[in-house]
Design an enzyme around this catalytic site. Structure first.
Site, mmCIF file in Angstrom:
data_model
loop_
_atom_site.group_PDB
_atom_site.id
_atom_site.type_symbol
_atom_site.label_atom_id
_atom_site.label_comp_id
_atom_site.label_asym_id
_atom_site.label_seq_id
_atom_site.Cartn_x
_atom_site.Cartn_y
_atom_site.Cartn_z
ATOM 1 N N GLU A 248 0.886 -1.176 0.000
ATOM 2 C CA GLU A 248 0.000 0.000 0.000
ATOM 3 C C GLU A 248 0.915 1.215 0.000
ATOM 4 O OE1 GLU A 248 -3.097 0.467 -0.552
ATOM 5 O OE2 GLU A 248 -3.512 -1.674 -0.662
ATOM 6 N N CYS A 282 -1.702 9.097 3.775
ATOM 7 C CA CYS A 282 -1.719 8.641 2.378
ATOM 8 C C CYS A 282 -3.034 9.055 1.713
ATOM 9 C CB CYS A 282 -1.537 7.136 2.319
ATOM 10 S SG CYS A 282 -2.662 6.263 3.418
HETATM 11 P P1 NAD Z 1 8.992 4.845 3.325
HETATM 12 O O1 NAD Z 1 8.745 4.164 2.030
HETATM 13 O O2 NAD Z 1 10.160 5.735 3.440
HETATM 14 O O3 NAD Z 1 9.174 3.761 4.489
HETATM 15 C C1 NAD Z 1 8.198 2.762 4.734
HETATM 16 C C2 NAD Z 1 8.869 1.608 5.447
HETATM 17 O O4 NAD Z 1 9.817 0.994 4.564
HETATM 18 C C3 NAD Z 1 9.658 2.008 6.698
HETATM 19 O O5 NAD Z 1 9.532 1.019 7.679
HETATM 20 C C4 NAD Z 1 11.071 2.061 6.181
HETATM 21 O O6 NAD Z 1 12.047 1.884 7.177
HETATM 22 C C5 NAD Z 1 11.080 0.902 5.209
HETATM 23 N N1 NAD Z 1 12.118 0.938 4.185
HETATM 24 C C6 NAD Z 1 12.801 2.003 3.740
HETATM 25 N N2 NAD Z 1 13.673 1.608 2.771
HETATM 26 C C7 NAD Z 1 13.505 0.283 2.611
HETATM 27 C C8 NAD Z 1 14.085 -0.689 1.758
HETATM 28 N N3 NAD Z 1 15.038 -0.371 0.873
HETATM 29 N N4 NAD Z 1 13.654 -1.963 1.846
HETATM 30 C C9 NAD Z 1 12.680 -2.293 2.709
HETATM 31 N N5 NAD Z 1 12.101 -1.422 3.563
HETATM 32 C C10 NAD Z 1 12.509 -0.148 3.506
HETATM 33 O O7 NAD Z 1 7.641 5.592 3.724
HETATM 34 P P2 NAD Z 1 7.369 6.507 5.014
HETATM 35 O O8 NAD Z 1 8.062 7.806 4.826
HETATM 36 O O9 NAD Z 1 7.609 5.741 6.266
HETATM 37 O O10 NAD Z 1 5.792 6.729 4.917
HETATM 38 C C11 NAD Z 1 5.207 7.695 4.116
HETATM 39 C C12 NAD Z 1 4.668 7.091 2.836
HETATM 40 O O11 NAD Z 1 3.793 6.022 3.156
HETATM 41 C C13 NAD Z 1 3.837 8.057 2.017
HETATM 42 O O12 NAD Z 1 4.161 7.910 0.661
HETATM 43 C C14 NAD Z 1 2.397 7.600 2.283
HETATM 44 O O13 NAD Z 1 1.488 7.921 1.266
HETATM 45 C C15 NAD Z 1 2.589 6.139 2.412
HETATM 46 N N6 NAD Z 1 1.476 5.523 3.151
HETATM 47 C C16 NAD Z 1 0.597 4.753 2.449
HETATM 48 C C17 NAD Z 1 -0.494 4.200 3.104
HETATM 49 C C18 NAD Z 1 -1.472 3.338 2.356
HETATM 50 O O14 NAD Z 1 -2.163 2.550 2.990
HETATM 51 N N7 NAD Z 1 -1.572 3.451 1.044
HETATM 52 C C19 NAD Z 1 -0.697 4.440 4.461
HETATM 53 C C20 NAD Z 1 0.233 5.223 5.145
HETATM 54 C C21 NAD Z 1 1.317 5.761 4.477
#
Ligand code: NAD
Length: 480
Positions: A248, A282
């Site tokens: 997501e 999001c």
């Molecule tokens: P992010 O992608 O930076 O991080 C998400 C998670 O992935 C964190 O736990 C992070 O540590 C991990 N991560 C980072 N690099 C990684 C890698 N190379 N491999 C595996 N895991 C890795 O996102 P964020 O800044 O934590 O959250 C904000 C984003 O999340 C926004 O784009 C928002 O729209 C989205 N979001 C989506 C939903 C949904 O349900 N669609 C809900 C909430 C947030």
């Protein structure tokens, strides 16, 4: 906050020592909130081994017993609601009222999936041969990797963990570092109830621990929520390993205002959809599309309402929004605000910040004067910001609404039944709403996006049970 909370990873029920990072309150940068003890990649396999071991005993329990455990988790979470909400608000700046609501959502999710333990998990299917009894049943996947963002530090982990557990899986959970104090607190509470190893939680670098989990760990499935860039990376690795996955991801959600909308109610819904959680959702409305004829009146009302919004410390219940969560967020969002001040025209802006503290505060802003292709109308800002776009008529409003790579949530404000239905049909988003703000749906309904917002599975409700299990089709012939 007077107590400084220490957060540790947990593997097989044991806290793991690790490096120490000090965490400061985004509402007050001189306040020390906690210490993160982070771990590095070698422990990831230890966590998956512990999960694998615990999963076998857990899967052999009846659904009723698993359900009773989830009910106990709900009770514990509810007992700790104030503490968890306070810690989360202090760690990542979400206003305390919203945070309490989020913990309450976690309790509802646990109760909903607890009840699944006593519901049917398959079908009896007619067979051609009357002597054959044929049925399907759901079976667990095994060990599920769960990677979560910081913006819903309680609800998102629980909407993954609760259905994973009731389906008979164990979990290795990697929360975002910016919400790891809250994750550790949730683990403290859950450990009082759960067998060791059933949920293992790892605090550390996203790219390092996350990549190890994706590339090397013996997980059987991955549930990821975060940015589209990281989600696509995770999906590609899971696909190459043939691991079941769901991602997501980001959004660029829209609120469409038609000429017959009730403007007072519409503006109130837009303020909530755009600015709660400081726009770090999001599902936040970051584009407002209005029919030409209603635009002047809408702008007047937005100007007055946004000017009066109260921005301040997250623990002050009077504040409508708090700071953004971190220095990275502050710099990223301010980059878009500078672009907006240079290339667009201000429609509405909050006048003051109701705090004397130094924090990551950003004044809510709505701008106009850019077209639907502009960066501000296309990229996810993830802050208290929206762009206003004008449409000649209803058809053009729908075209603009759909003119995005994302497809998470879309709303329309109108009292016209026919145009409401048309919008619900033609909108390219996973969650579409009439006279309601863009937002996540209730826990019992499917949550997820279309286009680049999702890998097209759904979370929550019954949909989550499909993801966290596999279907086995069984047939037995009675040779009598
Ligand atoms: P992010 O992608 O930076 O991080 C998400 C998670 O992935 C964190 O736990 C992070 O540590 C991990 N991560 C980072 N690099 C990684 C890698 N190379 N491999 C595996 N895991 C890795 O996102 P964020 O800044 O934590 O959250 C904000 C984003 O999340 C926004 O784009 C928002 O729209 C989205 N979001 C989506 C939903 C949904 O349900 N669609 C809900 C909430 C947030």
């Amino acid at each position: 906050m007077t107590n400084v909370y220490e957060a540790y990873s947990v593997i097989n029920g044991k806290q793991q020592d690790g490096g120490a990072t000090t965490i400061y309150n985004p509402s007050n940068l001189s306040e020390h909130v906690g210490i993160l003890h982070d771990v590095s990649s070698p422990v990831v396999e230890e966590a998956t081994e512990a999960a694998k071991h615990a999963q076998q005993a857990w899967a052999s329990l009846s659904g009723l017993k698993k359900g009773a455990t989830l009910e106990n988790l709900a009770v514990k979470l509810e007992e700790n609601k104030e503490d968890i909400a306070t810690l989360a608000s202090s760690e990542m700046g979400k206003p305390i009222k919203e945070m309490k609501g989020e913990v309450a959502r976690g309790v509802q999710l646990l109760r909903y999936y607890a009840a699944e333990g006593s519901r049917s998990d398959g079908d009896v299917i007619p067979a051609a041969d009357p002597q054959v009894h044929q049925y399907s049943k759901r079976v667990p996947l095994g060990v599920v990797g769960v990677i979560t963002p910081w913006n819903f530090p309680v609800a998102i982990p629980i909407w993954k963990i609760a259905p994973a557990l009731i389906c008979g899986n164990a979990v290795v959970w990697k929360p975002a570092k910016q919400a790891a104090l809250t994750a550790s607190k949730i683990m403290d509470v859950f450990q009082e109830v759960l067998p060791a190893g059933l949920i293992n939680m790892l605090i550390g670098s996203g790219s390092q621990l996350g990549n190890t989990l994706l590339e090397k760990a013996t997980i059987d499935a991955l549930s990821f929520t975060g940015s589209t860039a990281t989600g696509l990376h995770a999906a590609a690795i899971c696909a190459s390993r043939n691991i079941k996955y769901q991602t997501e991801m980001g959004g660029k959600n829209v609120a469409v205002v038609l000429d017959d909308a009730d403007l007072d109610k519409t503006v109130s819904a837009i303020l909530s959809g755009t600015f709660t959680s400081a726009g770090q959702k999001c599902t936040a409305s970051s584009r407002i599309v209005a029919e030409k004829t209603i635009m002047p009146a809408l702008k007047d009302k937005l100007k007055t309402a946004v000017a009066e919004l109260r921005v301040g410390e997250a623990l002050d219940e009077q504040n409508f929004l708090g700071p953004v969560s971190s220095k990275d967020q502050y710099e990223k969002v301010n980059g878009y605000i500078s672009l907006a001040k240079k290339e667009a025209n201000v429609v509405a802006e909050t006048e003051t910040i109701a705090s004397d503290q130094e924090g990551y505060y950003i004044q809510p802003l709505i701008v106009e004067g850019v077209d639907a292709n502009h960066t501000l109308a296309q990229e996810e800002v993830f802050g208290p910001f929206a762009v206003l776009l004008e449409a000649e008529d209803f058809d053009e409003a729908i075209d603009i609404a759909n003119h995005t790579d994302y497809g998470l949530s879309a709303s329309i404000f109108t009292n016209d039944l026919s145009r409401s239905h048309q919008f619900l049909e033609r909108s390219e988003a996973g969650m579409v709403r009439v006279n309601l703000e863009t937002a996540g749906v209730e826990f019992q309904a499917p949550f997820g996006g279309m286009k680049m917002s999702s890998s097209h599975t759904r979370e929550q409700g019954q949909a989550a049970l499909e993801f966290y299990s596999e279907t086995k089709t069984c047939a037995i012939k009675h040779n009598g």
